[in-house]
Design a protein around this motif. Structure first.
Motif, PDB file in Angstrom:
ATOM      1  N   GLY A   1       0.828  -1.196   0.000  1.00 41.69           N
ATOM      2  CA  GLY A   1       0.000   0.000   0.000  1.00 41.69           C
ATOM      3  C   GLY A   1       0.861   1.243   0.000  1.00 41.69           C
ATOM      4  N   TYR A   2       0.205   2.373  -0.027  1.00 42.53           N
ATOM      5  CA  TYR A   2       0.903   3.657  -0.041  1.00 42.53           C
ATOM      6  C   TYR A   2       1.095   4.151   1.388  1.00 42.53           C
ATOM      7  N   LEU A   3       2.325   4.548   1.704  1.00 43.11           N
ATOM      8  CA  LEU A   3       2.640   5.033   3.048  1.00 43.11           C
ATOM      9  C   LEU A   3       1.938   6.364   3.265  1.00 43.11           C
ATOM     10  N   SER A   4       1.119   6.416   4.301  1.00 42.57           N
ATOM     11  CA  SER A   4       0.331   7.631   4.535  1.00 42.57           C
ATOM     12  C   SER A   4       0.872   8.490   5.676  1.00 42.57           C
ATOM     13  N   SER A   5       1.679   7.917   6.619  1.00 38.35           N
ATOM     14  CA  SER A   5       2.230   8.749   7.697  1.00 38.35           C
ATOM     15  C   SER A   5       3.427   8.061   8.326  1.00 38.35           C
ATOM     16  N   LYS A   6       4.295   8.884   8.908  1.00 35.08           N
ATOM     17  CA  LYS A   6       5.459   8.425   9.678  1.00 35.08           C
ATOM     18  C   LYS A   6       5.388   9.135  11.018  1.00 35.08           C
TER      19      LYS A   6
ATOM     20  N   GLN B   1       4.328   1.586  20.329  1.00 37.03           N
ATOM     21  CA  GLN B   1       4.221   2.928  19.768  1.00 37.03           C
ATOM     22  C   GLN B   1       3.996   2.848  18.260  1.00 37.03           C
ATOM     23  N   LEU B   2       3.064   3.687  17.733  1.00 38.90           N
ATOM     24  CA  LEU B   2       2.759   3.713  16.310  1.00 38.90           C
ATOM     25  C   LEU B   2       3.922   4.349  15.557  1.00 38.90           C
ATOM     26  N   LEU B   3       4.407   3.635  14.526  1.00 35.46           N
ATOM     27  CA  LEU B   3       5.545   4.118  13.738  1.00 35.46           C
ATOM     28  C   LEU B   3       5.117   4.573  12.345  1.00 35.46           C
ATOM     29  N   PHE B   4       4.327   3.746  11.633  1.00 37.48           N
ATOM     30  CA  PHE B   4       3.890   4.051  10.269  1.00 37.48           C
ATOM     31  C   PHE B   4       2.422   3.685  10.113  1.00 37.48           C
ATOM     32  N   THR B   5       1.792   4.335   9.151  1.00 36.72           N
ATOM     33  CA  THR B   5       0.462   3.909   8.714  1.00 36.72           C
ATOM     34  C   THR B   5       0.468   3.810   7.197  1.00 36.72           C
ATOM     35  N   ILE B   6      -0.198   2.775   6.715  1.00 36.08           N
ATOM     36  CA  ILE B   6      -0.372   2.551   5.277  1.00 36.08           C
ATOM     37  C   ILE B   6      -1.831   2.837   4.941  1.00 36.08           C
ATOM     38  N   ASP B   7      -2.058   3.474   3.814  1.00 32.65           N
ATOM     39  CA  ASP B   7      -3.423   3.837   3.404  1.00 32.65           C
ATOM     40  C   ASP B   7      -4.313   2.597   3.425  1.00 32.65           C
ATOM     41  N   PRO B   8      -5.363   2.579   4.280  1.00 35.11           N
ATOM     42  CA  PRO B   8      -6.176   1.361   4.435  1.00 35.11           C
ATOM     43  C   PRO B   8      -7.362   1.273   3.490  1.00 35.11           C
TER      44      PRO B   8
END
Length: 390
Positions: free
Chosen positions: A66-71, A83-90
């Protein structure tokens, strides 16, 4: 005048003869400081050069594409477990999850219909209204529909897990590295960003200690396994690059399975606790440790040993107060003392001061510098007491 000349020559010859037969006075014995070779229980202290490393590294890999949406972190900063590190567009995965939910509802409806048909067919088969083969068909349709429900349920669970995988969290406490991926990059298995970053545990750091096999075999004693070296190292200390000593001692972790074919060393891994996070992976370190059991060694003060290139020697004072040059094989230093592996026995006296004017077989007056200083101190103390009385 002619008569005086022979007389003068005779007188000069007599003087010369007397001078030749005058005995030469021997040089007085030199006063030298001596110390007695002693036997002491000395640890086999060794020093090793290495670098600190993290106890283990957790690799952060996305499980879905998927596309990386946040760091959500700062490069090189501490992170905590969970701890949250990355989010991928869901969005795409959420669509797949909704489709899986719809498939499950459809499979359940078909299973309900197949069950009803089976329930109606059973009493008809009992009165021979339908054949046994027809009943078998209804039974098979019902079982197949139930299997479809289970398959749809599993598909939905997978879809939900994939949506959960769009959030990447730290599995451990540690220090996180930077990532080459940026927001908007396509990441996941099979892409150039199949690995996003690494979290290194720093609660405990390790150092590789390389022991030459010749010294290992010398100090290992009667160990039955070269892979189990628990207790081989003791009093493990860490010296930092500025010469300061790390306050916490190290402990043995494990022995690496291979002996280096290039250096012929056995590598033992030791660990150092890092509760205050004052140590950092990659930091230069010198490890000092006692190797093997403590054993008795002949020791003398370091000033008694002279070294010229690869030759070590001492001056030994015999019972008749003559000195003799002797080559020795020195071992490790131990405080202000030097261990002598070969060439000197317990109780022999060696010169510790005044070696510069000695030659082999010379007579000396041995003195104990420590005893002399003690006598001088006692005399000074007595003199001070007498002055106080006055």
């Amino acid at each position: 005048m002619d008569r005086l000349f022979p007389a003068a020559c005779l007188f000069a010859a007599l003087l010369t003869g007397c001078a030749q037969h005058t005995p030469k006075q021997a040089a007085p014995p030199l006063r030298v400081g001596v110390a007695e070779a002693a036997v002491d229980s000395v640890p086999n202290r060794m020093s090793f050069i290495g670098y600190l490393a993290s106890n283990f590294d957790a690799v952060i890999q996305p499980r879905v594409n998927g596309y990386l949406s946040s760091k959500q972190y700062g490069n090189g900063m501490p992170v905590r477990r969970g701890q949250l590190l990355f989010t991928i567009d869901p969005d795409q995965l959420s669509t797949s999850m909704l489709a899986a939910e719809a498939e499950l509802e459809s499979a359940r409806a078909q299973a309900l219909e197949a069950r009803n048909n089976y329930d109606r067919a059973v009493p008809l088969a009992r009165i021979d209204a339908i054949s046994q083969s027809q009943l078998d068909q209804y039974t098979a349709q019902w079982k197949a529909a139930e299997a479809s429900v289970r398959s749809a349920e599993q598909s939905l669970r997978n879809a939900r897990m994939n949506v959960g995988y769009t959030e990447l969290r730290s599995p451990i406490d540690g220090i996180i590295e930077h990532t080459a991926a940026h927001v908007g990059d396509y990441v996941g298995p099979g892409t150039q960003f199949s690995v996003l970053t690494t979290v290194s545990n720093i609660d405990t750091l390790t150092v590789d200690v390389a022991i030459p096999m010749s010294q290992y075999l010398r100090y290992a004693g009667d160990r039955t396994s070269i892979y189990d070296n628990e207790g081989l190292l003791s009093d493990i200390r860490l010296v930092l690059a500025d010469g300061s000593r790390y306050p916490l001692g190290g402990i043995y972790d494990y022995t690496r399975k291979d002996v280096s074919s290039t250096t012929g060393t056995l590598v033992v891994v030791v660990m150092f606790p890092n509760p205050d996070e004052t140590l950092k992976p990659g930091q230069f370190a010198r490890v000092e440790a006692s190797v093997g059991p403590v054993r008795p060694r002949v020791v003398v003060p370091q000033q008694a040993v002279s070294q010229t290139q690869d030759i070590a020697s001492v001056w030994v004072v015999e019972a008749d107060s003559t000195v003799h040059y002797r080559r020795v094989t020195p071992g490790d230093t131990y405080g202000a003392m030097w261990c002598i592996d070969e060439g000197l026995d317990r109780g022999e006296r060696v010169v510790v001061a005044g070696q510069q004017k000695l030659h082999d077989g010379a007579k000396v007056i041995p003195e104990n510098p420590t005893a002399r200083r003690t006598e001088q101190a006692a005399a000074a103390e007595q003199a001070g007491k007498r002055l106080e009385k006055r």
